[in-house]
Enzyme design. Structure first.
Site, PDB file in Angstrom:
ATOM      1  N   ARG A 126       0.838  -1.208   0.000  1.00 35.46           N
ATOM      2  CA  ARG A 126       0.000   0.000   0.000  1.00 35.46           C
ATOM      3  C   ARG A 126       0.866   1.249   0.000  1.00 35.46           C
ATOM      4  O   ARG A 126       0.551   2.244  -0.662  1.00 35.46           O
ATOM      5  CB  ARG A 126      -0.966  -0.004   1.199  1.00 35.46           C
TER       6      ARG A 126
ATOM      7  N   LYS B 256      -2.680   6.624   1.226  1.00 30.96           N
ATOM      8  CA  LYS B 256      -2.428   7.023   2.614  1.00 30.96           C
ATOM      9  C   LYS B 256      -1.345   8.093   2.540  1.00 30.96           C
ATOM     10  O   LYS B 256      -0.145   7.811   2.629  1.00 30.96           O
ATOM     11  CB  LYS B 256      -1.980   5.797   3.424  1.00 30.96           C
TER      12      LYS B 256
ATOM     13  N   GLU C 181     -16.186   6.345   7.117  1.00 31.55           N
ATOM     14  CA  GLU C 181     -15.264   5.694   8.060  1.00 31.55           C
ATOM     15  C   GLU C 181     -14.968   6.628   9.232  1.00 31.55           C
ATOM     16  O   GLU C 181     -15.444   7.765   9.265  1.00 31.55           O
ATOM     17  CB  GLU C 181     -13.970   5.288   7.349  1.00 31.55           C
TER      18      GLU C 181
HETATM   19  C1  LIG Z   1      -8.373   7.285   7.296  1.00 35.50           C
HETATM   20  C2  LIG Z   1      -8.140   5.861   7.674  1.00 35.50           C
HETATM   21  N1  LIG Z   1      -9.087   4.949   7.416  1.00 35.50           N
HETATM   22  C3  LIG Z   1      -8.927   3.663   7.746  1.00 35.50           C
HETATM   23  C4  LIG Z   1      -7.782   3.207   8.370  1.00 35.50           C
HETATM   24  C5  LIG Z   1      -7.613   1.770   8.697  1.00 35.50           C
HETATM   25  O1  LIG Z   1      -6.631   1.189   7.871  1.00 35.50           O
HETATM   26  P1  LIG Z   1      -5.728  -0.015   8.339  1.00 35.50           P
HETATM   27  O2  LIG Z   1      -6.653  -1.091   8.795  1.00 35.50           O
HETATM   28  O3  LIG Z   1      -4.990  -0.425   7.105  1.00 35.50           O
HETATM   29  O4  LIG Z   1      -4.846   0.460   9.412  1.00 35.50           O
HETATM   30  C6  LIG Z   1      -6.771   4.122   8.663  1.00 35.50           C
HETATM   31  C7  LIG Z   1      -5.530   3.700   9.315  1.00 35.50           C
HETATM   32  O5  LIG Z   1      -4.561   3.443   8.668  1.00 35.50           O
HETATM   33  C8  LIG Z   1      -6.949   5.473   8.299  1.00 35.50           C
HETATM   34  O6  LIG Z   1      -6.004   6.379   8.571  1.00 35.50           O
END
Ligand SMILES: Cc1ncc(COP(=O)(O)O)c(C=O)c1O
Length: 316
Positions: free
Chosen positions: A58, A157, A191
């Protein structure tokens, strides 16, 4: 924050306090960076990094989306991370790789600015608190909408994108809640400020789809698979705001937060964590800590010698 001895910076392990960057670094001014949040857990077989490869994939994709060429391969970053964990003498930790445009060009088209890469690994407990993990948190639907695909890239990200999460999180904290829930541009549930969201309705587990501007969470993916393996029906579909209040159970997933129940949203009580949430949480924690044989392939073990404990501080 809790610190560690060393930080990996552009190929070198440097003492924590000496991991510095130039004040005219591009990333500092414009948020032109991409990063990951990864966790390493103590298991019976030693420290293990959860879905390490998926996180690094990612990271590479986020970089590509922002036209950044990472100066190291995923294999090199993985090896550097393990070395850092060993040298910091950590058994469990949060891992933060960050690649950002460095010093050299402050223009917006700065593809010639160097890409700096740092990796930090340090202890970080439950992001939304131990109490929250046990009894659930209180959340508020934010007045800020989650960034949409018309202006930014929800699937990446990227550092600058987190100004959106910061606005929402700050608003919720100032209003006395622990977490913010963001709607997408269309008004559907998206989310949390740093977590994906799941609802339990009529016995089904429901989570917003990719078109709802979510980050493709690695824990989201994992929990979907675990839930299906346990026999639950998981549906990815748009979720109306009111469904948050009508749900039997709501929980959040993310690397920092892990799996956290939500007990109240906008002053509508959902109550103590329900049966499905507790079941999934218990299984998920078994997976993270290497107690579930069938998911061991998700763990990247860090080889440490039995004697390797915290080394003395590296002198500058
Ligand atoms: C905005 C956002 N949504 C969702 C997540 C959850 O992602 P992950 O399960 O890959 O940590 C994160 C954390 O990384 C995030 O910053």
């Amino acid at each position: 924050m809790e610190t560690a001895d060393l930080i990996w910076q552009n190929g070198d392990l440097v003492p924590w306090d000496e991991a510095q960057t130039h004040v005219l670094s591009h990333g500092l001014h414009y948020g032109s960076g991409v990063f990951e949040g990864i966790r390493c857990y103590e298991t019976e077989r030693g420290p293990a990094i959860f879905r390490h490869r998926d996180h690094l994939d990612r990271l590479a994709k986020s970089a590509e989306l922002y036209y950044m060429e990472l100066p190291y391969t995923s294999e090199q970053i993985a090896a550097a991370t393990k070395e850092l964990i060993r040298r910091n003498g950590l058994r469990s930790c949060y891992i933060r790789p960050l690649a950002y445009r460095g010093y050299g060009n402050l223009g917006l088209y700065a593809t010639d600015a160097p890409i700096d890469l740092v990796i930090a690994a340090f202890p970080w407990g439950a992001y939304l608190g131990e109490e929250g993990q046990k009894h659930g948190i209180r959340a508020k639907v934010s007045s800020w909408r989650r960034i949409g695909p018309g202006g930014l890239i929800p699937h990446a990200k990227a550092s600058g994108q987190y100004l959106n999460s910061i606005l929402a999180k700050t608003e919720s904290q100032k209003a006395g809640y622990e977490e913010a829930l963001l709607l997408d541009e269309r008004g559907f549930v998206c989310e949390g400020s740093g977590e994906n969201i799941f609802l339990v309705r009529d016995g089904q587990i429901v989570t917003p789809p990719h078109v709802a501007s979510i980050l493709d969470g690695i824990n989201r993916k994992s929990v979907i698979q675990i839930a299906r393996d346990l026999g639950y029906t998981v549906v990815e579909r748009d979720v109306a705001r009111a469904e948050l209040y009508l749900a039997e159970e709501v929980f959040l997933t993310g690397t920092a937060a892990e799996l956290v129940p939500v007990r109240e949203i906008d002053d509508h009580a959902l109550g103590e964590p329900g049966e499905v949430t507790r079941h999934l949480q218990a299984k998920f924690f078994d997976v993270l800590h290497g107690r579930a044989e069938e998911y061991l392939e998700w763990l990247d073990f860090v080889e440490v010698s039995a004697k390797a404990d915290r080394p003395s501080k590296v002198s500058s």
